[in-house]
Enzyme design. Sequence first.
Site, PDB file in Angstrom:
ATOM      1  N   HIS A 187     -10.400  -3.206 -38.974  1.00 20.53           N
ATOM      2  CA  HIS A 187      -9.999  -1.972 -40.006  1.00 20.53           C
ATOM      3  C   HIS A 187      -8.654  -0.946 -40.119  1.00 20.53           C
ATOM      4  O   HIS A 187      -8.030  -0.832 -38.691  1.00 20.53           O
ATOM      5  CB  HIS A 187     -11.208  -0.656 -38.685  1.00 20.53           C
ATOM      6  N   ASP A 212     -23.841  -1.137 -37.124  1.00 20.84           N
ATOM      7  CA  ASP A 212     -23.793   0.447 -36.822  1.00 20.84           C
ATOM      8  C   ASP A 212     -21.575   0.168 -37.664  1.00 20.84           C
ATOM      9  O   ASP A 212     -21.608  -0.591 -36.715  1.00 20.84           O
ATOM     10  CB  ASP A 212     -23.621   1.145 -35.594  1.00 20.84           C
ATOM     11  N   LEU A 213     -22.029   0.915 -38.739  1.00 23.39           N
ATOM     12  CA  LEU A 213     -20.658   0.136 -39.226  1.00 23.39           C
ATOM     13  C   LEU A 213     -19.370   0.763 -39.111  1.00 23.39           C
ATOM     14  O   LEU A 213     -19.746   2.068 -38.307  1.00 23.39           O
ATOM     15  CB  LEU A 213     -20.304   1.452 -40.534  1.00 23.39           C
ATOM     16  N   ASP A 214     -18.266  -0.072 -37.928  1.00 25.31           N
ATOM     17  CA  ASP A 214     -16.794  -0.237 -37.531  1.00 25.31           C
ATOM     18  C   ASP A 214     -17.429   0.784 -36.163  1.00 25.31           C
ATOM     19  O   ASP A 214     -16.256   1.516 -36.367  1.00 25.31           O
ATOM     20  CB  ASP A 214     -16.335   1.288 -38.414  1.00 25.31           C
ATOM     21  N   GLU A 215     -18.936   0.312 -36.027  1.00 23.82           N
ATOM     22  CA  GLU A 215     -18.670   1.826 -34.202  1.00 23.82           C
ATOM     23  C   GLU A 215     -19.432   0.308 -33.017  1.00 23.82           C
ATOM     24  O   GLU A 215     -19.356   0.350 -32.490  1.00 23.82           O
ATOM     25  CB  GLU A 215     -20.709   1.429 -34.267  1.00 23.82           C
TER      26      GLU A 215
END
Length: 292
Positions: free
Chosen positions: A199, A233-236
Site C-alpha cells: 500500500h 477488509d480493504l487495506d486492513e
Amino acid sequence: MSDIKPVSQTHVITASCPSQPGTVDVVTRFLFEQGFYINEIHSFDDTDQDRFFIRIEFRADTATNFNRDDFCQQFGERASEFEMKWELASSPYKSKVVIMVSKHDHCLNDLLYRYRTGDLNIEIPAIISNHPDLEDLAKWHDIPYYHLPITKETKPEQEAKVFQIIQDSEADLVVLARYMQVLSSDMCKKLSGKAINIHHSLLPGFKGARPYYQAYDRGIKLVGATAHYVSDDLDEGPIISQGVETVDHSYYPQDLAAKGRDIECLTLARAVRCHIEHRIFLHGKKSVVFAK
C-alpha cells in the site's frame, strides 16, 4: 584432498502455544539432545493474549542425513505437552511466488531483480496482470505472463482463472505488486495468510485516488509504505512491514511519488523475505514478525 567442507542442511522450526514455563526449553533442549546447532533464535511472549511464539533456525554440526519423519514424530510428542502448533521447513527450498501487477512496474522490477540475482530465494511460475503493458518484461525473464483484463461484469470469471493459475502453479505466496484491482471477498478468503499487498502509504493514510496529491495538499512531512496480508477488509489486513522517510515543503507531488516508489519496493521485498523465511506468525488482526 579437498579442504571444502560439505554444507549442512538448514532447518527452521516455528511454534506457538499458550504462555507457560518451559516453552523455550522444550524446543532448545530437544535440538541439543539431537545434536543440532542453533544458528538463530527469536521468541516473544504476548502477555496480553497469553500466547508464546518462537522461531529457531538450526543445523547439524556436520552434514548428515536428516530424517524428517523421525524428527517430527519425536518433537511432536514433546510439543503436544505444551499444546504447541508448529511447522518445520528445510533447505534447500525455493518458495513459489505468483506476482500480480497492473501498470506500475517498479515493485515488479525490484522483485525480478532480487529473484534474478538470488537475493530472494524464490521461483516465479507466473505473472498475472489486468493489463498487457508488462508482458515484454516477463518474457525477458522467461516467466509466463497472463493478461486477464477485469471489468465489473467479468470479475467473477476472471478471478476464477486467476485462482486456477495460482493453484496450477502450486504457489506458496501471491504478491500484489501494485495490482490495482480490489479482490473479491471470496478471493480474499481463499488467499488468507498467503497473499501480500503493498500500500502506498502508512496505514491508515490517504485513501482513494491521487494519494500523493492529497498528501501534498496537506503538507505531509512523512512518506511511507505498508506491506500487509490481504483481507476481506480493504487495506486492513495484518501488517508485516512498514517503511518511512521524511520529506519537506520542497517536495512536489512527483517528488513524493518517486520517493514513495523507492519505499514501496524496499518494504514489499522485506515483507516477502519475512514470509518465505518463515518469520511471520498471524496473531488475530496483527502479526508477530521476527525480522533479522
